[in-house]
Design a protein around this motif. Structure first.
Motif, PDB file in Angstrom:
ATOM      1  N   VAL A   1       0.857  -1.130  -0.001  1.00  0.00           N
ATOM      2  CA  VAL A   1       0.147  -0.100   0.122  1.00  0.00           C
ATOM      3  C   VAL A   1       0.806   1.130   0.070  1.00  0.00           C
ATOM      4  CG1 VAL A   1      -1.812  -1.132   1.150  1.00  0.00           C
ATOM      5  CG2 VAL A   1      -0.207   0.036   2.542  1.00  0.00           C
ATOM      6  N   PHE A   2       2.193   1.076   0.004  1.00  0.00           N
ATOM      7  CA  PHE A   2       3.183   2.310  -0.011  1.00  0.00           C
ATOM      8  C   PHE A   2       3.136   2.691  -1.591  1.00  0.00           C
ATOM      9  CE2 PHE A   2       5.042   0.373   3.773  1.00  0.00           C
ATOM     10  CZ  PHE A   2       4.290   1.140   4.844  1.00  0.00           C
ATOM     11  N   GLU A   3       2.396   1.814  -2.628  1.00  0.00           N
ATOM     12  CA  GLU A   3       2.524   2.322  -3.781  1.00  0.00           C
ATOM     13  C   GLU A   3       1.217   2.957  -4.208  1.00  0.00           C
ATOM     14  OE1 GLU A   3       5.294  -1.488  -5.376  1.00  0.00           O
ATOM     15  OE2 GLU A   3       3.118  -1.396  -5.395  1.00  0.00           O
ATOM     16  N   PRO A   4       1.202   4.314  -4.707  1.00  0.00           N
ATOM     17  CA  PRO A   4       0.170   5.003  -4.807  1.00  0.00           C
ATOM     18  C   PRO A   4      -1.095   4.242  -5.557  1.00  0.00           C
ATOM     19  CG  PRO A   4       1.929   6.673  -4.690  1.00  0.00           C
ATOM     20  CD  PRO A   4       2.422   5.184  -4.619  1.00  0.00           C
ATOM     21  N   ALA A   5      -0.354   3.707  -6.885  1.00  0.00           N
ATOM     22  CA  ALA A   5      -1.262   3.065  -7.947  1.00  0.00           C
ATOM     23  C   ALA A   5      -1.702   1.777  -7.412  1.00  0.00           C
ATOM     24  CB  ALA A   5      -0.323   2.716  -9.202  1.00  0.00           C
ATOM     25  N   THR A   6      -1.093   1.245  -6.463  1.00  0.00           N
ATOM     26  CA  THR A   6      -1.631  -0.227  -5.792  1.00  0.00           C
ATOM     27  C   THR A   6      -2.497   0.355  -5.014  1.00  0.00           C
ATOM     28  OG1 THR A   6       0.550  -1.161  -6.252  1.00  0.00           O
ATOM     29  CG2 THR A   6      -1.049  -2.098  -4.478  1.00  0.00           C
ATOM     30  N   LEU A   7      -2.606   1.246  -4.010  1.00  0.00           N
ATOM     31  CA  LEU A   7      -3.356   1.654  -3.086  1.00  0.00           C
ATOM     32  C   LEU A   7      -4.654   2.194  -3.899  1.00  0.00           C
ATOM     33  CD1 LEU A   7      -4.603   2.321  -0.243  1.00  0.00           C
ATOM     34  CD2 LEU A   7      -3.525   4.418  -0.409  1.00  0.00           C
ATOM     35  N   GLY A   8      -4.794   2.895  -4.908  1.00  0.00           N
ATOM     36  CA  GLY A   8      -5.619   3.614  -5.635  1.00  0.00           C
ATOM     37  C   GLY A   8      -6.453   2.323  -6.560  1.00  0.00           C
ATOM     38  N   THR A   9      -5.698   1.096  -6.747  1.00  0.00           N
ATOM     39  CA  THR A   9      -6.563  -0.010  -7.293  1.00  0.00           C
ATOM     40  C   THR A   9      -7.419  -0.767  -6.080  1.00  0.00           C
ATOM     41  OG1 THR A   9      -4.711  -0.294  -8.948  1.00  0.00           O
ATOM     42  CG2 THR A   9      -5.997  -2.426  -8.370  1.00  0.00           C
ATOM     43  N   LEU A  10      -6.953  -1.003  -5.140  1.00  0.00           N
ATOM     44  CA  LEU A  10      -7.762  -1.360  -3.993  1.00  0.00           C
ATOM     45  C   LEU A  10      -8.798  -0.622  -3.640  1.00  0.00           C
ATOM     46  CD1 LEU A  10      -5.245  -2.409  -1.237  1.00  0.00           C
ATOM     47  CD2 LEU A  10      -5.881  -3.721  -3.037  1.00  0.00           C
ATOM     48  N   LEU A  11      -8.949   0.704  -3.639  1.00  0.00           N
ATOM     49  CA  LEU A  11      -9.971   1.554  -3.584  1.00  0.00           C
ATOM     50  C   LEU A  11     -11.103   1.523  -4.680  1.00  0.00           C
ATOM     51  CD1 LEU A  11      -7.970   4.950  -2.572  1.00  0.00           C
ATOM     52  CD2 LEU A  11      -9.162   3.215  -0.926  1.00  0.00           C
ATOM     53  N   SER A  12     -10.438   1.353  -5.934  1.00  0.00           N
ATOM     54  CA  SER A  12     -11.514   1.364  -7.213  1.00  0.00           C
ATOM     55  C   SER A  12     -12.155  -0.148  -7.112  1.00  0.00           C
ATOM     56  CB  SER A  12     -10.621   1.435  -8.398  1.00  0.00           C
ATOM     57  OG  SER A  12      -9.510   0.629  -8.539  1.00  0.00           O
ATOM     58  N   HIS A  13     -11.280  -1.144  -6.568  1.00  0.00           N
ATOM     59  CA  HIS A  13     -12.084  -2.608  -6.607  1.00  0.00           C
ATOM     60  C   HIS A  13     -12.751  -2.940  -5.205  1.00  0.00           C
ATOM     61  CE1 HIS A  13      -9.530  -2.965 -10.049  1.00  0.00           C
ATOM     62  NE2 HIS A  13      -9.880  -4.083 -10.212  1.00  0.00           N
ATOM     63  N   ALA A  14     -12.921  -1.908  -4.427  1.00  0.00           N
ATOM     64  CA  ALA A  14     -13.850  -2.273  -3.163  1.00  0.00           C
ATOM     65  C   ALA A  14     -15.399  -2.300  -3.343  1.00  0.00           C
ATOM     66  CB  ALA A  14     -13.529  -1.055  -2.270  1.00  0.00           C
ATOM     67  N   SER A  15     -15.884  -3.388  -3.036  1.00  0.00           N
ATOM     68  CA  SER A  15     -17.251  -3.706  -3.231  1.00  0.00           C
ATOM     69  C   SER A  15     -17.978  -3.223  -2.091  1.00  0.00           C
ATOM     70  CB  SER A  15     -17.515  -5.338  -3.684  1.00  0.00           C
ATOM     71  OG  SER A  15     -17.024  -6.019  -2.580  1.00  0.00           O
ATOM     72  N   VAL A  16     -17.387  -3.159  -0.694  1.00  0.00           N
ATOM     73  CA  VAL A  16     -18.107  -2.907   0.369  1.00  0.00           C
ATOM     74  C   VAL A  16     -17.359  -1.639   0.951  1.00  0.00           C
ATOM     75  CG1 VAL A  16     -18.480  -3.454   2.742  1.00  0.00           C
ATOM     76  CG2 VAL A  16     -18.729  -5.326   1.002  1.00  0.00           C
ATOM     77  N   LYS A  17     -17.948  -0.474   1.421  1.00  0.00           N
ATOM     78  CA  LYS A  17     -17.403   0.740   1.934  1.00  0.00           C
ATOM     79  C   LYS A  17     -18.481   1.199   2.948  1.00  0.00           C
ATOM     80  CE  LYS A  17     -15.594   5.210   0.873  1.00  0.00           C
ATOM     81  NZ  LYS A  17     -15.387   6.288  -0.090  1.00  0.00           N
ATOM     82  N   ARG A  18     -17.714   1.124   4.314  1.00  0.00           N
ATOM     83  CA  ARG A  18     -18.561   1.713   5.376  1.00  0.00           C
ATOM     84  C   ARG A  18     -17.886   2.626   6.217  1.00  0.00           C
ATOM     85  NH1 ARG A  18     -19.663  -4.127   6.522  1.00  0.00           N
ATOM     86  NH2 ARG A  18     -18.266  -4.067   8.045  1.00  0.00           N
ATOM     87  N   ARG A  19     -18.557   3.499   6.596  1.00  0.00           N
ATOM     88  CA  ARG A  19     -17.988   4.689   7.646  1.00  0.00           C
ATOM     89  C   ARG A  19     -18.082   3.980   9.186  1.00  0.00           C
ATOM     90  NH1 ARG A  19     -15.210   8.329   4.620  1.00  0.00           N
ATOM     91  NH2 ARG A  19     -16.230   9.152   2.959  1.00  0.00           N
ATOM     92  N   LEU A  20     -17.007   4.392   9.807  1.00  0.00           N
ATOM     93  CA  LEU A  20     -16.909   3.898  11.150  1.00  0.00           C
ATOM     94  C   LEU A  20     -16.414   5.088  11.860  1.00  0.00           C
ATOM     95  CD1 LEU A  20     -14.462   0.728  10.349  1.00  0.00           C
ATOM     96  CD2 LEU A  20     -16.979   0.868  10.585  1.00  0.00           C
ATOM     97  N   GLY A  21     -16.502   5.035  13.316  1.00  0.00           N
ATOM     98  CA  GLY A  21     -16.368   5.855  13.970  1.00  0.00           C
ATOM     99  C   GLY A  21     -14.714   6.397  13.980  1.00  0.00           C
ATOM    100  N   SER A  22     -13.942   5.410  13.717  1.00  0.00           N
ATOM    101  CA  SER A  22     -12.452   5.656  13.731  1.00  0.00           C
ATOM    102  C   SER A  22     -11.950   5.820  12.147  1.00  0.00           C
ATOM    103  CB  SER A  22     -11.689   4.318  14.258  1.00  0.00           C
ATOM    104  OG  SER A  22     -12.306   3.167  13.333  1.00  0.00           O
TER     105      SER A  22
END
Length: 284
Positions: free
Chosen positions: A154-175
């Motif tokens: 996840v220290f690679e911006p392109a890799t982190l961006g790929t994870l974000l774009s492939h997320a099928s679940v996204k939830r807001r948490l208190g943290s």
């Protein structure tokens, strides 16, 4: 009562001056990729902690622990200093230490862009008497150790961006925010330089379609604080499943890593010409 009325009037005035969308945008943190890039500065970094396990027939056949520090420069990861151990099974080393009172020891690895230093069990036979560190030269050294045992960097911006774009679940948490999804080995190979460095070649056939499931936790500022990945590797009649759990803490802390003293280091090129390079993942 007058003071309360004054506060209410002031709040209404602020709301009328700033559009709702502008007020929300002003409060929103940078995107996770932007936030990551903002961390890239000389002598800044964080701490990491890994736990990885390889399962076969439902039993852990390999367990890997690692913890240490990461130092950035303006382009990303500059150096790492990690201590870890690998054992067969699950808990065998700790059980041995508890029974005998002996310390089985851990391996420490310090990596820079063109050099790496290793110390611990398994390297003593390579070292002359009085030396405690084995020095390796070559950029492949830091590439092989940046993410192990974590398959996703996840220290690679392109890799982190790929994870974000492939997320099928996204939830807001208190943290912060929780995301869950999957990427194939083919996709990971395309976007991640460090993953490509760990393979002998691009994944092919069914291997290319193997999904790497991930769960990603971001803090309130959108910095990564935890990543878990799970992927299944065909291996004969009995496939193996690898699970890695990495924690990221102390973002933005001062980190200045240095090589071990030269007088305590042996050059691998001088102590033996057949030193084996780091193993690559058997994919493809």
């Amino acid at each position: 009562m007058r003071r309360w009325a004054t506060l209410v009037a002031a709040a209404a005035l602020v709301g009328s001056v700033l559009p709702v969308g502008a007020a929300q945008a002003a409060q929103a943190p940078p995107s996770p990729v932007t936030k990551l890039r903002q961390q890239f500065a000389e002598h800044k970094g964080l701490r990491i902690s890994d736990l990885g396990r390889v399962f076969k027939d439902g039993k852990a056949v390999v367990t890997i622990w690692r913890k240490g520090r990461v130092e950035f420069d303006a382009s990303g990861v500059y150096a790492t200093d990690t201590t870890g151990r690998t054992e067969a099974g699950r808990g065998a080393v700790k059980e041995f230490e508890n029974l005998t009172g002996l310390n089985a020891g851990s391996t420490r690895v310090i990596c820079f862009p063109n050099e790496a230093y290793l110390s611990g069990p398994g390297y003593e036979t390579w070292l002359p008497e009085g030396k405690h560190w084995l020095g390796l030269i070559g950029p492949e050294n830091i590439k092989q150790t940046e993410t192990f045992p974590q398959i996703v960097n996840v220290f690679e911006p392109a890799t982190l961006g790929t994870l974000l774009s492939h997320a099928s679940v996204k939830r807001r948490l208190g943290s912060g925010t929780y995301l869950q999804g999957a990427v194939t080995l083919r996709t990971l190979y395309k976007v991640s330089p460090s993953f490509r460095d760990r393979l002998a070649g691009p994944p092919k056939g069914r291997s290319a379609k193997i999904p790497v499931g991930f769960r990603l936790w971001l803090d309130r500022s959108n910095l990564v604080r935890r990543l878990t990945t799970t992927w299944r590797q065909p291996a004969g009649k009995t496939p193996t499943t690898t699970v890695a759990d990495t924690r990221y803490t102390a973002w933005g802390s001062d980190v200045t890593l240095t090589p071990p003293p030269p007088e305590d280091t042996a050059d691998a090129g001088r102590v033996g010409g057949d030193f084996s390079p780091p193993a690559t993942l058997p994919i493809g």
